[in-house]
Every structure is written in C-alpha cells, then in structure tokens.
Write an enzyme that holds these catalytic residues in place. Sequence first.
Site, PDB file in Angstrom:
ATOM      1  N   LYS A   2       0.859  -1.190   0.000  1.00 24.04           N
ATOM      2  CA  LYS A   2       0.000   0.000   0.000  1.00 24.04           C
ATOM      3  C   LYS A   2       0.896   1.242   0.000  1.00 24.04           C
ATOM      4  O   LYS A   2       1.828   1.358   0.806  1.00 24.04           O
ATOM      5  CB  LYS A   2      -0.889  -0.038   1.243  1.00 24.04           C
ATOM      6  CG  LYS A   2      -2.222   0.639   1.064  1.00 24.04           C
ATOM      7  CD  LYS A   2      -3.132   0.297   2.230  1.00 24.04           C
ATOM      8  CE  LYS A   2      -4.385   1.133   2.187  1.00 24.04           C
ATOM      9  NZ  LYS A   2      -5.193   0.959   3.401  1.00 24.04           N
TER      10      LYS A   2
HETATM   11  O1  G3P Z   1      -7.764   1.852   5.161  1.00 22.97           O
HETATM   12  C1  G3P Z   1      -8.157   3.029   4.559  1.00 22.97           C
HETATM   13  C2  G3P Z   1      -9.553   3.506   4.905  1.00 22.97           C
HETATM   14  O2  G3P Z   1     -10.504   2.524   4.711  1.00 22.97           O
HETATM   15  C3  G3P Z   1      -9.677   4.291   6.166  1.00 22.97           C
HETATM   16  O3  G3P Z   1     -11.002   4.556   6.555  1.00 22.97           O
HETATM   17  O4  G3P Z   1     -12.656   5.312   8.216  1.00 22.97           O
HETATM   18  O5  G3P Z   1     -10.238   5.877   8.545  1.00 22.97           O
HETATM   19  O6  G3P Z   1     -11.557   7.001   6.769  1.00 22.97           O
HETATM   20  P1  G3P Z   1     -11.377   5.745   7.579  1.00 22.97           P
END
Ligand code: G3P
Length: 224
Positions: free
Chosen positions: A84
């Site tokens: 990633k």
């Molecule tokens: O892993 C990346 C993403 O899904 C993060 O989500 O909820 O932290 O915006 P969030």
Amino acid sequence: MKLFLDTGDINEVRQVADWGIVDGVTTNPTLIAKSGKRFRETVLKICELLPGGDISAEVVATDYETMLKEALEIASWHEQVVIKVPLIESGVRLVKTLTDRGIRTNVTLVFTLPQAYMAAKAGATYISNFVGRVDDIGGDGMEAVVQTVEMVESYGFDSEVLVASVRHPQHVVQALNARAHVSTMPFGTMKQLFNHPLTDSGLKRFLDDWDKAGLSIFERESVS
Ligand code: G3P
C-alpha cells in the site's frame, strides 16, 4: 465486487474468515498501531487466517529510496501481500517501479479522478478511493468512485477500484451500483450487511411455528 475487511485486528479477521466470502484485508498504519501488535507478525497472521486473500500493508516513508526499501521488505514477507502506497509523487514513482518488478500495489489516500488517473498510469493493482472522509467534510465521496470506475473501464486500465473509508451499508450499496471492483470496510459495517429486522422477525416466526408443531428434520416416521 470483492469484499475486504479494513482492520489490524486478528480476532476480527478470524471471525470473518469463517464466513468464507471475504477476499482480503486492508491495513493502514493507524489500524496496525491500534492493534498493539508488531507489524510483520500481524500481517503474517492475517495471511495465515485468510489463505489466498490479498493483504494490503502500507509503507510509512515518504521519500522514494526509503519507500522502495520498505516495500521490498514487506513484499518479502508473504506472496499474499499487496504494497500500500500513498498517492504522492514519490508514491506514484514507487508504484511504477513495483509494477515493473511484478509486485502488486494498492494506492491509498485517493480522493479525485486526476489522482486515480496517476495511480492507474503507474499500474496500480488497486486504487483506494476514500469516500467517508470526503462525506465528513460535506462532499460526495462516491462521485470520484463513479468517475474512476468509468475511467478505468473505458480506457482499459488493469487497476481495480477499491472503495475505502466506508462507514455504513449505504456506501456498499453505492459501491455496488457504481460497479466498483472492491469494497473494504470495518468489521462493524461488514456485520451490518447481514441485518434486516424483517429477517429477524421472520426467522423467529418460522422457528416458533416449527417448535409448536413438534416437528424434527430427522424424524423417520412414514406419512400415512
Ligand atoms: O484503510 C483506509 C480507509 O478505509 C480508512 O477509513 O474510516 O479511517 O476514513 P477511515
């Protein structure tokens, strides 16, 4: 659409793995830090719990040379690992290098069509388009997803559009309607996908009626 779990928590992976329908796991530095466990150990355990799944693990440097070293280290841990990489200039350069070496990548922190285009040009395996964080600031996160799917499909890029920062089942509905290739979500949201009150009440009534009639699936008596 592939279904990924967004977590660094091994117990959550263990639970969804039992369902047999989850295709991978996405982690990020925040989720790994929250798990309280070591990075490599966590990634390897997730790979073991979800054989054949794609497991995204993120580099943390921001300069190309260090990012490359980190990426090669992480890639050496397990064949299921997908590297990633954040959507910054050095990140796009890194994705191109890794693509040329046959190492799969997941470009993260993508919010707009131009950013997704740069990731696709570099050969990203997955383009992680964040929706919830855009909605949080009053935008429409799904707009870029719709545009990115259209761009990838119409130009024939190999990249798959991964809807990330998913917060609720309606985001999953929108991801499906947009024909996104993947959706990743937290454990709680994934569990919510099962739910409907009419399923619960309907099942209760079926089982109550069955019990009242004193029936059994395994009874052998003949019907006369
Ligand atoms: O892993 C990346 C993403 O899904 C993060 O989500 O909820 O932290 O915006 P969030």
